[in-house]
Design a protein around this motif. Structure first.
Motif, PDB file in Angstrom:
ATOM      1  N   ASP A 175      -8.620   6.172  -4.034  1.00 30.73           N
ATOM      2  CA  ASP A 175      -7.595   5.016  -3.612  1.00 30.73           C
ATOM      3  C   ASP A 175      -7.713   3.879  -4.578  1.00 30.73           C
ATOM      4  O   ASP A 175      -7.117   2.757  -4.040  1.00 30.73           O
ATOM      5  CB  ASP A 175      -7.640   4.682  -2.241  1.00 30.73           C
ATOM      6  N   GLY A 196      -6.630   0.675  -2.060  1.00 26.02           N
ATOM      7  CA  GLY A 196      -5.613   0.480  -1.137  1.00 26.02           C
ATOM      8  C   GLY A 196      -5.760   1.590   0.022  1.00 26.02           C
ATOM      9  O   GLY A 196      -5.429   2.679   0.248  1.00 26.02           O
ATOM     10  N   ALA A 217      -5.529   1.444   3.336  1.00 23.73           N
ATOM     11  CA  ALA A 217      -4.361   1.565   4.432  1.00 23.73           C
ATOM     12  C   ALA A 217      -3.139   1.229   3.961  1.00 23.73           C
ATOM     13  O   ALA A 217      -2.829   0.821   3.057  1.00 23.73           O
ATOM     14  CB  ALA A 217      -4.974   0.697   5.650  1.00 23.73           C
ATOM     15  N   THR A 218      -2.269   1.796   5.012  1.00 20.98           N
ATOM     16  CA  THR A 218      -0.709   1.205   4.598  1.00 20.98           C
ATOM     17  C   THR A 218      -0.611  -0.196   4.999  1.00 20.98           C
ATOM     18  O   THR A 218       0.552  -0.780   4.300  1.00 20.98           O
ATOM     19  CB  THR A 218       0.200   2.013   5.458  1.00 20.98           C
ATOM     20  N   ASP A 219      -1.339  -0.886   5.437  1.00 21.76           N
ATOM     21  CA  ASP A 219      -0.826  -2.312   5.937  1.00 21.76           C
ATOM     22  C   ASP A 219      -1.737  -3.392   5.096  1.00 21.76           C
ATOM     23  O   ASP A 219      -1.533  -4.713   5.280  1.00 21.76           O
ATOM     24  CB  ASP A 219      -0.588  -2.655   7.201  1.00 21.76           C
ATOM     25  N   ARG A 239      -4.758  -4.052   1.722  1.00 22.13           N
ATOM     26  CA  ARG A 239      -5.801  -3.606   0.659  1.00 22.13           C
ATOM     27  C   ARG A 239      -7.202  -4.297   0.697  1.00 22.13           C
ATOM     28  O   ARG A 239      -7.387  -5.351   1.395  1.00 22.13           O
ATOM     29  CB  ARG A 239      -5.099  -3.987  -0.705  1.00 22.13           C
ATOM     30  N   PHE A 283      -0.290  -7.008   2.352  1.00 26.54           N
ATOM     31  CA  PHE A 283       0.473  -6.670   1.047  1.00 26.54           C
ATOM     32  C   PHE A 283       1.186  -7.969   0.435  1.00 26.54           C
ATOM     33  O   PHE A 283       1.475  -7.727  -0.706  1.00 26.54           O
ATOM     34  CB  PHE A 283       1.267  -5.353   1.394  1.00 26.54           C
TER      35      PHE A 283
END
Length: 400
Positions: free
Chosen positions: A209, A227, A229-231, A233, A253
């Motif tokens: 990642d 990165g 997680a989705t929410d 870095r 982000f």
């Protein structure tokens, strides 16, 4: 109504690359029609210029010189001895090189058109990133300017792999760093590539990642952005003693954090950041605590970029766009030298290339008056040389 007939023979296009013939014709027609647009219903009492006759012919070569229309990518070698650029040769865009103290130009022979290139730090080799099949599987080629006619060497001859130039460490001039997915097609690892033709050596494997690497002037990675997680870095830094990675910062982000140099004594780095602020500023980042000290900011706009010294990592110039470009110099001598490019009214500049001594600098200048022009600045002699300029400027200068 005046009737005008325009005839252009093939002779008018002699010397132009074939790809420019149609463009040149369209340009000539557009210029002539633009100049005649007001002739039909304008002031009929105005006499034509005395220098114009019905048989006046302006050759297309006078408007569009091949060497002016197809030169770009100017770079100075790291040692400041060579100037290189891309120009047409044998109907291909190829790299041209000449010494700054000599007029002789040599063409670097490549079997492929050159879209981009870069100097190696030894100032002897030039590197190309080539996608010869159009599949986005890029390969890295290298050539020796001492042997300009020799075919370039494919340094990454691995089928169905993507290899991209990443950095040329100033303290390791016999190598470059590349990103390659040869281990895993879905992941890009960091490799060192020797200019002697040896196989790439793995420096750091992507855990899956990593979206950005940061290396020092020896080519050693000191930070990486993951990165996870989705929410958010995570910015990780490498412990100099153990070599292990440790997380330091969690970034949303909408956060901007661009590291500009390598750690000094492993204590701090220069960066552009908006963490905890509404504008991107120039900061010093403490690697022990993650705290930032703001050094410079624009009162109304983000700082868009920075130019740093290749050797020391110190910021020399930062810029923002509150309207027209605003430049903030952190080097007084550089500010004085660049004043010649900004004193004529609203303009914008971009540093394209410089040698390590910062004696020779290639500068691109944009202005409403002159369009785009590229200059070579010699800071020792305080002289600038025009390398390439706007087509309209060349037409205006030759036919005022």
């Amino acid at each position: 109504m005046t009737s005008i007939s325009l005839a252009v023979s093939g002779e008018a296009f002699r010397g132009l690359p074939p790809s420019l013939g149609r463009s040149a014709l369209l340009l000539l027609v557009a210029l002539l029609l633009g100049g005649l647009a007001g002739c039909g219903d304008g002031d009929r009492s105005a006499a034509p210029p005395t220098s114009a006759t019905a048989s006046t012919v302006i050759p297309v070569n006078a408007l569009l010189q091949p060497e002016a229309a197809t030169t770009w990518g100017y770079q100075v070698s790291p040692d400041g001895r060579e100037l290189s650029w891309i120009a047409m040769a044998d109907n291909l865009p190829l790299v041209h090189v000449r010494r700054l103290d000599a007029p002789t130009t040599v063409v670097i022979a490549t079997p492929f058109p050159v879209a981009g290139y870069r100097w190696a730090e030894d100032s002897r080799h030039i590197l190309f990133q080539v996608d010869s099949a159009g599949t986005e599987n890029t390969q890295i080629f290298v050539t020796d300017i001492a042997q300009p006619g020799a075919p370039p060497v494919d340094m990454t001859p691995y089928p169905n792999t993507r290899n991209t130039l990443f950095a040329a460490p100033s303290a390791a001039p016999d190598s470059v760093l590349i990103l390659s997915n040869r281990r895993d097609p879905s992941q890009f690892d960091l490799y060192r590539l020797g200019l002697d033709g040896g196989a790439p050596v793995l420096i750091d494997q992507n855990p899956g990642d990593v979206v950005a690497w940061y290396t020092d002037n020896r080519g050693v990675p000191y930070a990486r952005l993951r990165g996870e997680a989705t929410d958010h870095r995570v910015m990780e830094f490498r412990d100099a003693a153990t070599g292990h990675w440790r997380p330091l910062l969690k970034l949303a982000f909408e956060d901007t954090l661009r590291l500009l140099d390598a750690p000094h004594d492993h204590a701090m780095v220069w960066a552009l950041s908006n963490r905890g602020r509404d504008r991107v500023s120039l900061v010093q980042l403490d690697l022990a605590t993650g705290r930032e000290t703001v050094v410079l900011s624009d009162p109304v706009a983000d700082l868009e970029g920075a130019w740093t010294d290749d050797i020391t990592g110190m910021p020399l110039l930062v810029w923002s766009w509150p309207g027209y470009q605003r430049l903030d110099f952190l080097d007084d001598g550089l500010a004085a030298d660049f004043r010649r490019f900004t004193a004529g009214g609203p303009s914008a500049i971009r540093v394209l290339s410089t040698d390590h001594a910062r004696q020779h600098i290639v500068v691109e200048v944009f202005s409403d008056e002159r369009g785009t022009e590229t200059y070579l600045l010699d800071r020792q002699s305080h002289q600038e040389s025009l390398l390439s300029g706007s087509l309209l400027n060349r037409f205006r200068d030759r036919f005022p």
